[in-house]
Design a protein around this motif. Sequence first.
Motif, PDB file in Angstrom:
ATOM      1  N   GLY A 231       0.796  -1.214   0.000  1.00 27.47           N
ATOM      2  CA  GLY A 231       0.000   0.000   0.000  1.00 27.47           C
ATOM      3  C   GLY A 231       0.826   1.260   0.000  1.00 27.47           C
ATOM      4  O   GLY A 231       0.475   2.258   0.640  1.00 27.47           O
ATOM      5  N   LEU A 232       1.933   1.248  -0.734  1.00 25.64           N
ATOM      6  CA  LEU A 232       2.817   2.417  -0.762  1.00 25.64           C
ATOM      7  C   LEU A 232       2.109   3.618  -1.377  1.00 25.64           C
ATOM      8  O   LEU A 232       1.255   3.470  -2.254  1.00 25.64           O
ATOM      9  CB  LEU A 232       4.078   2.093  -1.556  1.00 25.64           C
ATOM     10  CG  LEU A 232       4.954   0.965  -1.002  1.00 25.64           C
ATOM     11  CD1 LEU A 232       6.126   0.696  -1.943  1.00 25.64           C
ATOM     12  CD2 LEU A 232       5.448   1.291   0.395  1.00 25.64           C
ATOM     13  N   PRO A 233       2.450   4.821  -0.953  1.00 22.44           N
ATOM     14  CA  PRO A 233       1.784   6.008  -1.509  1.00 22.44           C
ATOM     15  C   PRO A 233       2.024   6.186  -3.004  1.00 22.44           C
ATOM     16  O   PRO A 233       1.151   6.665  -3.716  1.00 22.44           O
ATOM     17  CB  PRO A 233       2.381   7.170  -0.705  1.00 22.44           C
ATOM     18  CG  PRO A 233       3.653   6.630  -0.128  1.00 22.44           C
ATOM     19  CD  PRO A 233       3.420   5.174   0.094  1.00 22.44           C
ATOM     20  N   HIS A 234       3.211   5.793  -3.473  1.00 22.37           N
ATOM     21  CA  HIS A 234       3.524   5.850  -4.897  1.00 22.37           C
ATOM     22  C   HIS A 234       3.864   4.440  -5.359  1.00 22.37           C
ATOM     23  O   HIS A 234       4.653   3.745  -4.709  1.00 22.37           O
ATOM     24  CB  HIS A 234       4.702   6.791  -5.148  1.00 22.37           C
ATOM     25  CG  HIS A 234       5.057   6.960  -6.599  1.00 22.37           C
ATOM     26  ND1 HIS A 234       4.153   7.386  -7.549  1.00 22.37           N
ATOM     27  CD2 HIS A 234       6.229   6.749  -7.266  1.00 22.37           C
ATOM     28  CE1 HIS A 234       4.749   7.445  -8.730  1.00 22.37           C
ATOM     29  NE2 HIS A 234       6.003   7.054  -8.580  1.00 22.37           N
ATOM     30  N   PRO A 235       3.316   3.992  -6.483  1.00 21.18           N
ATOM     31  CA  PRO A 235       3.559   2.616  -6.914  1.00 21.18           C
ATOM     32  C   PRO A 235       4.954   2.455  -7.504  1.00 21.18           C
ATOM     33  O   PRO A 235       5.779   3.368  -7.440  1.00 21.18           O
ATOM     34  CB  PRO A 235       2.484   2.409  -7.981  1.00 21.18           C
ATOM     35  CG  PRO A 235       2.295   3.766  -8.580  1.00 21.18           C
ATOM     36  CD  PRO A 235       2.447   4.719  -7.419  1.00 21.18           C
ATOM     37  N   VAL A 236       5.203   1.298  -8.083  1.00 21.05           N
ATOM     38  CA  VAL A 236       6.488   1.064  -8.721  1.00 21.05           C
ATOM     39  C   VAL A 236       6.706   2.114  -9.812  1.00 21.05           C
ATOM     40  O   VAL A 236       5.793   2.459 -10.572  1.00 21.05           O
ATOM     41  CB  VAL A 236       6.563  -0.364  -9.298  1.00 21.05           C
ATOM     42  CG1 VAL A 236       5.544  -0.581 -10.404  1.00 21.05           C
ATOM     43  CG2 VAL A 236       7.968  -0.683  -9.789  1.00 21.05           C
ATOM     44  N   HIS A 237       7.915   2.644  -9.866  1.00 22.01           N
ATOM     45  CA  HIS A 237       8.297   3.704 -10.800  1.00 22.01           C
ATOM     46  C   HIS A 237       9.164   3.035 -11.869  1.00 22.01           C
ATOM     47  O   HIS A 237      10.304   2.647 -11.596  1.00 22.01           O
ATOM     48  CB  HIS A 237       9.079   4.771 -10.035  1.00 22.01           C
ATOM     49  CG  HIS A 237       9.140   6.109 -10.693  1.00 22.01           C
ATOM     50  ND1 HIS A 237       8.214   7.097 -10.455  1.00 22.01           N
ATOM     51  CD2 HIS A 237      10.028   6.640 -11.569  1.00 22.01           C
ATOM     52  CE1 HIS A 237       8.541   8.183 -11.146  1.00 22.01           C
ATOM     53  NE2 HIS A 237       9.638   7.925 -11.840  1.00 22.01           N
ATOM     54  N   ARG A 263      -0.989  -0.979 -10.097  1.00 17.10           N
ATOM     55  CA  ARG A 263      -0.657   0.411 -10.345  1.00 17.10           C
ATOM     56  C   ARG A 263       0.822   0.529 -10.685  1.00 17.10           C
ATOM     57  O   ARG A 263       1.666  -0.181 -10.126  1.00 17.10           O
ATOM     58  CB  ARG A 263      -0.948   1.283  -9.127  1.00 17.10           C
ATOM     59  CG  ARG A 263      -2.406   1.566  -8.848  1.00 17.10           C
ATOM     60  CD  ARG A 263      -2.537   2.428  -7.605  1.00 17.10           C
ATOM     61  NE  ARG A 263      -1.880   3.716  -7.787  1.00 17.10           N
ATOM     62  CZ  ARG A 263      -1.170   4.329  -6.842  1.00 17.10           C
ATOM     63  NH1 ARG A 263      -0.967   3.751  -5.670  1.00 17.10           N
ATOM     64  NH2 ARG A 263      -0.623   5.508  -7.068  1.00 17.10           N
ATOM     65  N   ALA A 264       1.132   1.443 -11.602  1.00 17.32           N
ATOM     66  CA  ALA A 264       2.535   1.701 -11.954  1.00 17.32           C
ATOM     67  C   ALA A 264       2.628   3.067 -12.595  1.00 17.32           C
ATOM     68  O   ALA A 264       1.684   3.549 -13.229  1.00 17.32           O
ATOM     69  CB  ALA A 264       3.075   0.637 -12.895  1.00 17.32           C
TER      70      ALA A 264
END
Length: 550
Positions: A231-237, A263-264
Amino acid sequence: MLKIAGATLHDPANGVDGRQADLWIDGGKIVAPPDNPAVKPARVLDAKGLIAMPGGVDMHCHIAGPKVNAARELRCDDRRAEDQRIARREGFRSGTLGSVPSTFATGYKYAGLGYTTAFDAAVPPMAARHAHLELADTPCIDSGFYVLLGNNHYVMDCLKQRDPARLRSYLAWLLGATKGYAPKLVNPGGVEVWKQSGQDALQGLEDKVPQFDVSPREIIRGVAQAAAELGLPHPVHLHCNQLGMPGNWRTTLDSMHALEGCRAHLTHIQFHSYGGGDEDEGTLASRVQPLVEHVNRHENLTVDVGQVLFGATTNMTGDGPLGHYLYRTTGDRWYCHDTEVEAGCGVLPMEYRDKNLFNALQWAIGLEWHLMIDDPWRLALSTDSPNGGSFLAYPELIRLLMDRDHRNEVLSRCPPKLQDRCGLAGLDREYTLNEIAIITRASPARILGLPNKGRLDAGADADITLYTPSDNAAEMFALPRYVLKAGELIIDNYEPCAAPDGKTLCVAPDYDPTPLSDMEKWFASEYSVQMSHYGVRDDETPRAEVTPTG
């Protein structure tokens, strides 16, 4: 308490598009107007006729870490001139500009454009401590970084052993230990293959990394799923494989499918949208259409563009084989930095010319992405600074998006063959001020999961920029009249007046993924020790408190 009176607000996060209103600021936050009319602000800024937007958010740039310092050493030539130096003045430090500014100059210049938040896009875990100290030396902006994982030996071993719980635990620990913000994949698997063999990297998502017997597809899917479960605030970059290669659009589309709905964020998508075949630059063409159609249909995906702008700059990337490819192509000097069992990078000078068909096509492909995406909330403005161009060129990019006539005039200077390879000439869209506020502020804040950034309502960070309207968007966005950082005025009537420390933006130190496995509980207890070792602070602690530890 400070009051901004009569500004014309562009606050798309709250559905405000050009409404005149007052803003009240207290304690570094935007607050509701006081109920008691007897309460008077300490200062009133008369903002009638000025455009107010939240402070800019640059979600993908390169301003700290090993690659940046290597570039500063390699590119001393582009900051020798007198106009590339910042003289020391009271309350400020001296610095140098060029395509890779020094730390103090970076902070001053971001503030001078109205930007108050920036994220470095690629820091190896072993270099995290030094990157934090560099960011602590960069005033005026809140900042953080993404942690390189796409060629990390431990990650690939977890995938080889088919152990997603261990991978998830490792990711949770690593983000805590490094005080990083999100996992970053750069040419997943491909950098490791190049480091092992010295030959070209992987050609497809199904190729295996020797020793680990895992494919780029497995790395992408595994890390994306781990980030989603945490549940990270920003997904994989994600920096996809085959960056800059003719025909790489197929790899980019395959990478989107490999996410299987997770999400990505796909970064510098311009460099991954090329048609053609077999590394033949003579066949290079735009393939934005199928990629942007896929992004338009899939809400789990967001992008930044990595817009190319004409002029001299520096290429720096965690994609070591790409750096080597560009070195072989250009023949210019090149620096390769290898970080054991984690990552690598390549650094070399770069110049984009409008008379060069390849460069012109890169420029056009980036603009196609901006103009063809349906929802600006799914896109963030970037030049992958300094790779496509310095962040100092953002005002020119904004003008290209807002002014069709200017865009067509620049297009007319490019090689005539360009129009046979892309569809830019047929795109008439012009961005509005509100859409610019979205892609430079509200959208990157939302994509990053920063609830207090990119908005102008009560409770938001008082990061505010006030611009003087102009028919020339480049002039308007190059020189804000006022900039506030956490409620403190740092640009006053076009002049810098303060250079406060910012905050570190990272996954909270008390981040507690649930449900916790026994291994995750162990990692959670261990990474508090690691954070103490790194000597960095949580996201609410002033920069000045950062001190190296033994």
